[in-house]
Motif scaffolding. Structure first.
Motif, PDB file in Angstrom:
ATOM      1  N   CYS A 107    -103.325 -52.563 -79.868  1.00  0.00           N
ATOM      2  CA  CYS A 107    -102.520 -53.662 -80.391  1.00  0.00           C
ATOM      3  C   CYS A 107    -103.415 -54.583 -81.219  1.00  0.00           C
ATOM      4  CB  CYS A 107    -101.890 -54.477 -79.249  1.00  0.00           C
ATOM      5  SG  CYS A 107    -100.649 -53.610 -78.289  1.00  0.00           S
TER       6      CYS A 107
ATOM      7  N   SER B 218    -103.282 -56.688 -74.965  1.00  0.00           N
ATOM      8  CA  SER B 218    -102.187 -57.099 -75.849  1.00  0.00           C
ATOM      9  C   SER B 218    -102.692 -57.659 -77.169  1.00  0.00           C
ATOM     10  CB  SER B 218    -101.312 -58.149 -75.156  1.00  0.00           C
ATOM     11  OG  SER B 218    -102.072 -59.295 -74.833  1.00  0.00           O
TER      12      SER B 218
ATOM     13  N   VAL C 265     -99.657 -51.700 -75.106  1.00  0.00           N
ATOM     14  CA  VAL C 265     -99.606 -50.683 -76.163  1.00  0.00           C
ATOM     15  C   VAL C 265     -98.333 -49.844 -76.070  1.00  0.00           C
ATOM     16  CG1 VAL C 265    -100.624 -48.454 -76.786  1.00  0.00           C
ATOM     17  CG2 VAL C 265    -102.054 -50.492 -76.739  1.00  0.00           C
TER      18      VAL C 265
ATOM     19  N   ARG D  14     -95.468 -50.876 -78.397  1.00  0.00           N
ATOM     20  CA  ARG D  14     -95.700 -51.022 -79.829  1.00  0.00           C
ATOM     21  C   ARG D  14     -95.320 -49.761 -80.589  1.00  0.00           C
ATOM     22  NH1 ARG D  14     -95.381 -55.878 -80.990  1.00  0.00           N
ATOM     23  NH2 ARG D  14     -96.174 -55.278 -83.041  1.00  0.00           N
TER      24      ARG D  14
ATOM     25  N   CYS E  15     -98.263 -47.388 -82.097  1.00  0.00           N
ATOM     26  CA  CYS E  15     -99.035 -46.681 -81.065  1.00  0.00           C
ATOM     27  C   CYS E  15     -98.294 -45.470 -80.512  1.00  0.00           C
ATOM     28  CB  CYS E  15     -99.386 -47.647 -79.931  1.00  0.00           C
ATOM     29  SG  CYS E  15    -100.431 -49.031 -80.466  1.00  0.00           S
TER      30      CYS E  15
ATOM     31  N   ARG F  60     -89.356 -49.736 -79.191  1.00  0.00           N
ATOM     32  CA  ARG F  60     -90.676 -50.317 -79.415  1.00  0.00           C
ATOM     33  C   ARG F  60     -90.661 -51.365 -80.525  1.00  0.00           C
ATOM     34  NH1 ARG F  60     -95.655 -46.867 -77.840  1.00  0.00           N
ATOM     35  NH2 ARG F  60     -94.836 -45.681 -76.081  1.00  0.00           N
TER      36      ARG F  60
ATOM     37  N   LEU G  55     -92.063 -53.731 -83.662  1.00  0.00           N
ATOM     38  CA  LEU G  55     -92.810 -53.621 -84.907  1.00  0.00           C
ATOM     39  C   LEU G  55     -93.025 -55.017 -85.470  1.00  0.00           C
ATOM     40  CD1 LEU G  55     -90.935 -50.653 -86.616  1.00  0.00           C
ATOM     41  CD2 LEU G  55     -93.257 -50.599 -85.732  1.00  0.00           C
ATOM     42  N   THR G  56     -94.265 -55.339 -85.797  1.00  0.00           N
ATOM     43  CA  THR G  56     -94.530 -56.620 -86.451  1.00  0.00           C
ATOM     44  C   THR G  56     -93.858 -56.649 -87.811  1.00  0.00           C
ATOM     45  OG1 THR G  56     -96.642 -56.814 -85.304  1.00  0.00           O
ATOM     46  CG2 THR G  56     -96.334 -58.171 -87.267  1.00  0.00           C
TER      47      THR G  56
ATOM     48  N   CYS H  37     -94.030 -45.301 -89.281  1.00  0.00           N
ATOM     49  CA  CYS H  37     -94.535 -45.105 -87.915  1.00  0.00           C
ATOM     50  C   CYS H  37     -94.333 -43.687 -87.401  1.00  0.00           C
ATOM     51  CB  CYS H  37     -93.836 -46.075 -86.957  1.00  0.00           C
ATOM     52  SG  CYS H  37     -94.487 -47.744 -87.026  1.00  0.00           S
TER      53      CYS H  37
END
Length: 681
Positions: free
Chosen positions: A217, A303, A358, A361, A364, A434, A436-437, A445
């Motif tokens: 992360c 994190s 993780v 995310r 990942c 999951r 996602l920023t 991804c």
């Protein structure tokens, strides 16, 4: 350490597969624990943590046994079980605590009460018991550097015994990433590095070399520290000062050195940040980056990259005080029951197998699937995983049944066409919850997984679905609480604020309305789709001779952005309105047989949909996102026999998906509507 009279005489050898009376009842155990006995306290804490039985009944001396019998045997027993070294069986060494004898007890006339829990057994490196007990305990205050030897042992065992993993390694890409970190030559794990790490270009190396790859992360830590940019490239090619890196990056370098591996790949230091062209090019190579790595390092417990991951402080950081490991003398080997003593082993409370932040995310997810071998630094312990098996630090292990898992999709043999499609939908169900920023990264991804699937499917890739299976792909469902008590809400994707022209937090379009990627949150497919049941009853068909869309330049499996894409089909949409009755009122009016059939579709989130002009129930519908404004016009589109999607139509006569539906009275409605052209955007 303080021990009561009974515990001070305990020897593990005497507990192998034999009931040993620890205390006459649970009250006596509690009294001993409260009086300061270290071992009794450990047992009592674990009993309370596990909560697998009614402690009050056990305290009363009466427990509900198997088969509904009431059995009065309040005795607290101990019984040890031992795992054979180098075994792949999921039978780790454990010390069982039970109220009443265990099922395999030699005592006659007693039935197991099922009231039991267990403690973990482990040995320390350098002790006589080390070779017979593979279980370890690696924390900041006990064997803090044990992760190096444990990982190396797991790697060595995998290389010697796993033919599937050996084949995967041979078939892995024989090339290195574009840029790679040289961590420096290391003569031995304990020797200091002879030179600082630096960035090198793979093309300048004489031949491909083994390397590790980091999955982690980012958090806020990366932005505050050194990363690869145009203005830092020249510096990083000469040296990479450790003090300028995040703790996670520093840990990855140290761990790679300790394993005797010279090269390491980290995205923030090997992909040019702020360079869209380099990012697009390198993100499409994730399959070869992680698939070609000798070992993937997963910093599961961290994190934020500022935190690091090597130090395991779960016991000291726990809000509930977990007792320290308790030493226990061990006599001879459990196999020999004679010979030299094995010295001291330890017992401790079981540890969670959870990975950590993780696991939530998006980026990942693909990285872990693509890895042939991976070491995960989990919340409470290590996990080594490969194409054959999983092996935890505390001895828990299992074989990987790749043929029945979406993990097969990233393996060297993804399977035949039908299996690949089933794996794809199963994979999406695991990926979709999951975070996602950057929401627009959704297709990037999983681009490497799409490339693997495309080698078998050989059809166009349309916004996360495959053209060869578009009808079944369309019937995804938003996973609300009527499926599972999940915490992740289904919402529309919202901007990160990093892309030009988007305000942070505003709703953004990253996929067509008919794609699962049009929402953020968990989605599922009907069980029949996951089982691979290809029904002949399809009620939509492509309108164009070339397929479901006429858009040129679409369909590549490594496409990174697909916000707009139109499907053109022949179908029978039925215009509907929200019904005047609730789903409960409708169910109450059905026959007994009808109510049983209805049960699967009837939930508090569903709404009855009636014919727009003449009334009458058509389907029960569900909005993809709860709380959105209900459109003025709604349409039911039947896709397969009992499944369909809920649509609305705009001023340009284009249809947009807004939900899904369960067809109720199909022949009354869909059989009477003429087929027409439908453009779904």
């Amino acid at each position: 350490m303080t021990l009561c009279k009974t515990c001070s005489s305990l020897v593990l050898e005497e507990l192998w597969n034999a009931d040993f009376v620890l205390h006459e009842n649970l009250q006596a155990l509690i009294h001993s624990a409260e009086s300061g006995c270290t071992f009794c306290n450990l047992c009592w804490v674990q009993i309370q943590r596990e909560r697998t039985w009614d402690v009050d009944l056990c305290l009363a001396g009466s427990c509900n046994g198997m088969g509904g019998k009431t059995i009065v045997d309040p005795t607290i027993y101990l019984q040890a079980h031992w795992q054979m070294p180098n075994s792949e069986q999921n039978v780790p060494s454990r010390l069982w605590i039970s109220c009443g004898p265990l099922p395999n007890s030699s005592a006659e006339g007693l039935t197991s009460q099922g009231l039991s829990t267990s403690l973990c057994i482990f040995a320390d490196p350098g002790t006589p018991a080390e070779s017979l007990f593979e279980e370890r305990y690696i924390t900041v205050d006990h064997n803090p550097n044990g992760h190096i030897a444990w990982t190396q042992r797991a790697l060595d065992f995998c290389q010697r015994n796993h033919k599937v993993c050996e084949h995967a390694s041979r078939s892995a890409p024989r090339q290195m990433p574009t840029r790679i970190i040289d961590v420096g030559p290391v003569s031995s794990p304990t020797s200091p590095p002879t030179q600082p790490p630096r960035l090198v270009l793979a093309k300048d190396l004489p031949s491909p070399e083994p390397y590790t790859a980091l999955s982690y992360c980012w958090g806020q830590g990366v932005g505050d520290k050194l990363e690869l940019r145009r203005h830092t490239l020249a510096t990083l090619l000469t040296h990479m000062p450790l003090a300028s890196l995040t703790r996670t990056h520093q840990d990855a370098i140290r761990f790679t050195r300790a394993l005797g591996i010279r090269y390491l790949w980290i995205d923030a230091l090997c992909i040019l940040q702020g360079d869209p062209a380099d990012w697009a090019r390198e993100s499409k190579r994730m399959g070869s980056v992680y698939g070609g790595a000798y070992l993937t390092i997963i910093a599961s417990r961290a994190s934020d990259s500022a935190d690091g991951f090597l130090a395991n402080s779960y016991r000291t950081a726990s809000q509930n005080l977990i007792p320290a490991p308790c030493p226990l003398p061990c006599g001879a080997s459990p196999l020999a029951r004679a010979g030299p003593a094995l010295g001291t082993v330890y017992v401790t409370a079981p540890r969670s197998t959870a990975g950590g932040p993780v696991d939530a995310r998006g980026w990942c997810f693909q990285e872990s699937l693509l890895a042939h071998r991976a070491i995960s630094f989990g919340t409470e312990q290590l996990l080594y995983s490969c194409r054959t098996a999983k092996r935890y630090e505390d001895g828990d292990r299992s074989l990987v049944v790749s043929g029945s898992s979406f993990r097969r999709l990233a393996g060297p043999d993804p399977g035949p066409r039908g299996e690949v499609l089933r794996s794809w939908y199963a994979m999406l169900q695991n990926f979709s919850p999951r975070a996602l920023t950057e929401p627009h990264d959704v297709f990037a991804c999983i681009a490497s997984l799409a490339l693997v699937a495309h080698r078998v499917l050989r059809c166009r890739y349309l916004a996360g679905l495959w053209e060869a299976d578009i009808p079944r792909g369309l019937v995804w469902r938003s996973q609300f609480r009527y499926f599972l008590p999940i915490k992740t809400a289904v919402v529309r994707p919202r901007a990160s604020g990093f892309r030009m022209g988007e305000g942070k937090g505003e709703v953004v379009r990253r996929a067509p309305s008919w794609s699962w990627a049009s929402v953020q949150g968990p989605v599922v497919w009907p069980a029949a789709v996951l089982r691979g049941e290809v029904g002949v009853d399809l009620f939509v068909r492509p309108r164009e001779a070339g397929g479901w869309t006429v858009d040129d330049g679409v369909g590549e499996p490594d496409a990174l952005y697909m916000p707009w894409l139109e499907l053109r089909m022949w179908a029978r949409p039925v215009r509907v309105r929200r019904g005047g009755r609730t789903t409960g009122e409708y169910a109450a009016a059905l026959s007994v047989a009808g109510r049983k059939e209805w049960k699967a579709a009837h939930t508090k989130y569903g709404m009855l949909l009636e014919g727009f002009e003449s009334g009458g129930v058509v389907a029960v519908g569900y909005f993809d996102v709860l709380g959105e404004e209900e459109p003025e016009n709604m349409w039911c589109l039947r896709i397969v026999k009992r499944e369909g999607i809920l649509l609305t139509r705009d001023e340009q006569e284009k249809f947009h998906r807004i939900g899904w539906l369960a067809v109720l009275e199909e022949e009354r409605w869909f059989g009477r509507v003429g087929e027409q052209a439908v453009d779904l955007v």
